[in-house]
Design a protein around this motif. Structure first.
Motif, PDB file in Angstrom:
ATOM      1  N   THR A 186       0.825  -1.205   0.000  1.00 34.42           N
ATOM      2  CA  THR A 186       0.000   0.000   0.000  1.00 34.42           C
ATOM      3  C   THR A 186       0.860   1.256   0.000  1.00 34.42           C
ATOM      4  O   THR A 186       0.486   2.283  -0.570  1.00 34.42           O
ATOM      5  N   ILE A 187       2.025   1.158   0.612  1.00 34.55           N
ATOM      6  CA  ILE A 187       2.883   2.323   0.809  1.00 34.55           C
ATOM      7  C   ILE A 187       3.632   2.720  -0.459  1.00 34.55           C
ATOM      8  O   ILE A 187       3.790   3.919  -0.746  1.00 34.55           O
ATOM      9  N   LEU A 188       4.103   1.752  -1.232  1.00 30.35           N
ATOM     10  CA  LEU A 188       5.015   2.041  -2.333  1.00 30.35           C
ATOM     11  C   LEU A 188       4.497   3.067  -3.351  1.00 30.35           C
ATOM     12  O   LEU A 188       5.231   3.996  -3.705  1.00 30.35           O
ATOM     13  N   PRO A 189       3.262   2.929  -3.871  1.00 30.05           N
ATOM     14  CA  PRO A 189       2.814   3.923  -4.865  1.00 30.05           C
ATOM     15  C   PRO A 189       2.821   5.368  -4.357  1.00 30.05           C
ATOM     16  O   PRO A 189       3.426   6.236  -4.998  1.00 30.05           O
ATOM     17  N   PRO A 190       2.186   5.678  -3.213  1.00 29.59           N
ATOM     18  CA  PRO A 190       2.246   7.076  -2.746  1.00 29.59           C
ATOM     19  C   PRO A 190       3.647   7.492  -2.328  1.00 29.59           C
ATOM     20  O   PRO A 190       4.011   8.670  -2.440  1.00 29.59           O
ATOM     21  N   LEU A 191       4.461   6.537  -1.863  1.00 24.23           N
ATOM     22  CA  LEU A 191       5.832   6.864  -1.505  1.00 24.23           C
ATOM     23  C   LEU A 191       6.622   7.256  -2.755  1.00 24.23           C
ATOM     24  O   LEU A 191       7.434   8.189  -2.720  1.00 24.23           O
ATOM     25  N   GLY A 192       6.353   6.549  -3.849  1.00 24.21           N
ATOM     26  CA  GLY A 192       6.991   6.910  -5.119  1.00 24.21           C
ATOM     27  C   GLY A 192       6.562   8.291  -5.594  1.00 24.21           C
ATOM     28  O   GLY A 192       7.372   9.058  -6.128  1.00 24.21           O
ATOM     29  N   ASN A 193       5.297   8.617  -5.399  1.00 23.39           N
ATOM     30  CA  ASN A 193       4.808   9.950  -5.775  1.00 23.39           C
ATOM     31  C   ASN A 193       5.492  11.041  -4.948  1.00 23.39           C
ATOM     32  O   ASN A 193       5.800  12.128  -5.467  1.00 23.39           O
ATOM     33  N   ASP A 194       5.721  10.763  -3.664  1.00 20.27           N
ATOM     34  CA  ASP A 194       6.422  11.734  -2.828  1.00 20.27           C
ATOM     35  C   ASP A 194       7.862  11.917  -3.291  1.00 20.27           C
ATOM     36  O   ASP A 194       8.410  13.025  -3.221  1.00 20.27           O
ATOM     37  N   PHE A 195       8.492  10.842  -3.749  1.00 18.36           N
ATOM     38  CA  PHE A 195       9.864  10.938  -4.251  1.00 18.36           C
ATOM     39  C   PHE A 195       9.919  11.820  -5.499  1.00 18.36           C
ATOM     40  O   PHE A 195      10.817  12.659  -5.641  1.00 18.36           O
ATOM     41  N   ILE A 196       8.949  11.628  -6.384  1.00 20.28           N
ATOM     42  CA  ILE A 196       8.885  12.464  -7.591  1.00 20.28           C
ATOM     43  C   ILE A 196       8.638  13.923  -7.225  1.00 20.28           C
ATOM     44  O   ILE A 196       9.243  14.839  -7.790  1.00 20.28           O
ATOM     45  N   ALA A 197       7.737  14.144  -6.261  1.00 21.35           N
ATOM     46  CA  ALA A 197       7.470  15.516  -5.816  1.00 21.35           C
ATOM     47  C   ALA A 197       8.715  16.144  -5.193  1.00 21.35           C
ATOM     48  O   ALA A 197       8.978  17.339  -5.376  1.00 21.35           O
ATOM     49  N   LEU A 198       9.504  15.333  -4.502  1.00 28.58           N
ATOM     50  CA  LEU A 198      10.719  15.850  -3.879  1.00 28.58           C
ATOM     51  C   LEU A 198      11.752  16.249  -4.925  1.00 28.58           C
ATOM     52  O   LEU A 198      12.497  17.220  -4.728  1.00 28.58           O
ATOM     53  N   ILE A 199      11.814  15.509  -6.031  1.00 30.79           N
ATOM     54  CA  ILE A 199      12.724  15.897  -7.113  1.00 30.79           C
ATOM     55  C   ILE A 199      12.384  17.310  -7.591  1.00 30.79           C
ATOM     56  O   ILE A 199      13.274  18.150  -7.786  1.00 30.79           O
ATOM     57  N   LYS A 200      11.099  17.562  -7.769  1.00 25.56           N
ATOM     58  CA  LYS A 200      10.692  18.893  -8.239  1.00 25.56           C
ATOM     59  C   LYS A 200      10.930  19.964  -7.166  1.00 25.56           C
ATOM     60  O   LYS A 200      11.403  21.059  -7.471  1.00 25.56           O
ATOM     61  N   ASP A 201      10.608  19.636  -5.919  1.00 23.45           N
ATOM     62  CA  ASP A 201      10.800  20.615  -4.853  1.00 23.45           C
ATOM     63  C   ASP A 201      12.271  20.858  -4.543  1.00 23.45           C
ATOM     64  O   ASP A 201      12.614  21.876  -3.933  1.00 23.45           O
ATOM     65  N   SER A 202      13.143  19.925  -4.952  1.00 26.37           N
ATOM     66  CA  SER A 202      14.572  20.145  -4.726  1.00 26.37           C
ATOM     67  C   SER A 202      15.073  21.355  -5.496  1.00 26.37           C
ATOM     68  O   SER A 202      16.119  21.925  -5.152  1.00 26.37           O
ATOM     69  N   SER A 203      14.344  21.774  -6.532  1.00 28.33           N
ATOM     70  CA  SER A 203      14.741  22.967  -7.278  1.00 28.33           C
ATOM     71  C   SER A 203      14.673  24.216  -6.406  1.00 28.33           C
ATOM     72  O   SER A 203      15.313  25.225  -6.703  1.00 28.33           O
ATOM     73  N   LEU A 204      13.913  24.141  -5.306  1.00 29.00           N
ATOM     74  CA  LEU A 204      13.788  25.303  -4.418  1.00 29.00           C
ATOM     75  C   LEU A 204      15.083  25.589  -3.663  1.00 29.00           C
ATOM     76  O   LEU A 204      15.267  26.700  -3.161  1.00 29.00           O
ATOM     77  N   VAL A 205      15.972  24.598  -3.576  1.00 27.40           N
ATOM     78  CA  VAL A 205      17.222  24.838  -2.844  1.00 27.40           C
ATOM     79  C   VAL A 205      18.084  25.868  -3.562  1.00 27.40           C
ATOM     80  O   VAL A 205      19.047  26.389  -2.976  1.00 27.40           O
ATOM     81  N   SER A 206      17.747  26.188  -4.797  1.00 23.12           N
ATOM     82  CA  SER A 206      18.509  27.200  -5.529  1.00 23.12           C
ATOM     83  C   SER A 206      18.397  28.576  -4.863  1.00 23.12           C
ATOM     84  O   SER A 206      19.278  29.420  -5.036  1.00 23.12           O
ATOM     85  N   VAL A 207      17.319  28.806  -4.091  1.00 18.02           N
ATOM     86  CA  VAL A 207      17.169  30.107  -3.425  1.00 18.02           C
ATOM     87  C   VAL A 207      18.232  30.300  -2.353  1.00 18.02           C
ATOM     88  O   VAL A 207      18.499  31.431  -1.929  1.00 18.02           O
ATOM     89  N   LEU A 208      18.847  29.185  -1.893  1.00 18.99           N
ATOM     90  CA  LEU A 208      19.919  29.272  -0.904  1.00 18.99           C
ATOM     91  C   LEU A 208      21.295  29.314  -1.571  1.00 18.99           C
ATOM     92  O   LEU A 208      22.313  29.355  -0.873  1.00 18.99           O
ATOM     93  N   GLY A 209      21.314  29.286  -2.890  1.00 17.82           N
ATOM     94  CA  GLY A 209      22.583  29.316  -3.600  1.00 17.82           C
ATOM     95  C   GLY A 209      23.204  27.953  -3.804  1.00 17.82           C
ATOM     96  O   GLY A 209      24.365  27.860  -4.230  1.00 17.82           O
ATOM     97  N   VAL A 210      22.464  26.880  -3.493  1.00 18.44           N
ATOM     98  CA  VAL A 210      22.979  25.527  -3.723  1.00 18.44           C
ATOM     99  C   VAL A 210      23.074  25.291  -5.229  1.00 18.44           C
ATOM    100  O   VAL A 210      22.132  25.589  -5.973  1.00 18.44           O
ATOM    101  N   ALA A 211      24.199  24.745  -5.672  1.00 18.43           N
ATOM    102  CA  ALA A 211      24.476  24.631  -7.116  1.00 18.43           C
ATOM    103  C   ALA A 211      23.766  23.437  -7.734  1.00 18.43           C
ATOM    104  O   ALA A 211      24.405  22.512  -8.250  1.00 18.43           O
ATOM    105  N   ASP A 212      22.437  23.446  -7.693  1.00 15.22           N
ATOM    106  CA  ASP A 212      21.671  22.380  -8.346  1.00 15.22           C
ATOM    107  C   ASP A 212      21.397  22.778  -9.786  1.00 15.22           C
ATOM    108  O   ASP A 212      21.949  23.753 -10.300  1.00 15.22           O
TER     109      ASP A 212
END
Length: 263
Positions: A186-212
């Protein structure tokens, strides 16, 4: 024939065509190749931030889920307080708060503990912005992942747990041998969706100057004034990662459903 026309994944065909154009542009256009080479380090940083944040968030989320389902009122209410507060804070705000408020407070706490023991005093600058961003993403996404684990654990038939309890299994044995193996379906599908969402939200670290990817793309575009080409590459890189993972997740869901139907 009409059924095939209606069910055929035309969006995937278009996505593959765009990806193909991107690959051809890299091979034939020196400018696109240069942009990709510039962003290569950012891809590694993005993957590192995402994987480390998701791993830590999953561990913390599992701990929170266990606390929410515990018999202890203190653990249950504390975990619920954390989950509800964190879910209500935007990730961008959390990044700023952890980076410029939480990190100095954490360093101060570490110094208060370690300095009397003879350790050298730690400076706030010793905690890099990348690790501050990882900490913020971990704390934020743990609250969402905790709810995923909670729902998965509660989906397990209580009769099986009562039978295991009657057989004398300890709570840890019941969780490890019965609850978790069944909940994971039951966990794997929504957990995978959270991982995909985290990839997109990782772009926000650019506001701190992280070289992504996003940060390096912004720097390159502002220096070369090639905004169209640069952000084309940035967008397509994120699309390749997220759509590819989404397709893999759908394939895993179909496989798990087929295995369950055979049983």
């Amino acid at each position: 024939m009409f059924h095939i026309w209606r069910t055929f994944p035309w969006w995937l065909l278009v996505a593959c065509a765009v990806t193909g154009w991107f690959m051809v542009a890299i091979v034939t256009d020196e400018m696109y190749a240069q942009i990709l080479a510039t962003l290569a380090k950012g891809i590694r940083i993005t993957i590192f931030v995402t994987v480390v944040s998701f791993t830590l968030a999953s561990l913390l989320g599992l701990l929170l889920a266990v606390c929410v389902l515990s018999n202890s009122v203190i653990l249950r209410q504390t975990a619920r307080f954390y989950i509800e507060i964190m879910r209500g804070i935007p990730i961008l705000v959390l990044l700023f708060y952890i980076a410029f408020v939480g990190a100095p407070a954490l360093v101060g706490l570490i110094n208060a503990i370690t300095t009397p023991l003879g350790f050298e005093e730690m400076q706030t600058r010793d905690l890099s912005l990348m690790w501050r961003a990882i900490l913020a993403l971990t704390l934020g996404y743990a609250s969402f992942i905790a709810e995923v684990f909670r729902a998965g654990i509660q989906s397990v038939d209580q009769g099986q747990l009562e039978a295991a309890r009657a057989l004398g299994l300890t709570p840890w044995q019941r969780f490890r041998l019965i609850t978790l193996p069944q909940a994971i379906r039951t966990i794997l599908p929504p957990l995978g969706n959270d991982f995909i969402a985290l990839i997109k939200d990782s772009s926000l670290v650019s506001v701190l100057g992280v070289a992504d990817i996003t940060q390096l793309g912004k720097i390159y575009a502002s220096g070369s004034f090639r905004y169209f080409e640069t952000y084309n590459v940035v967008a397509i890189i994120y699309l390749i990662m997220t759509v590819g993972l989404s397709l893999a997740l759908r394939g895993l869901e179909r496989r798990m459903r087929a295995d369950r139907d055979r049983k």
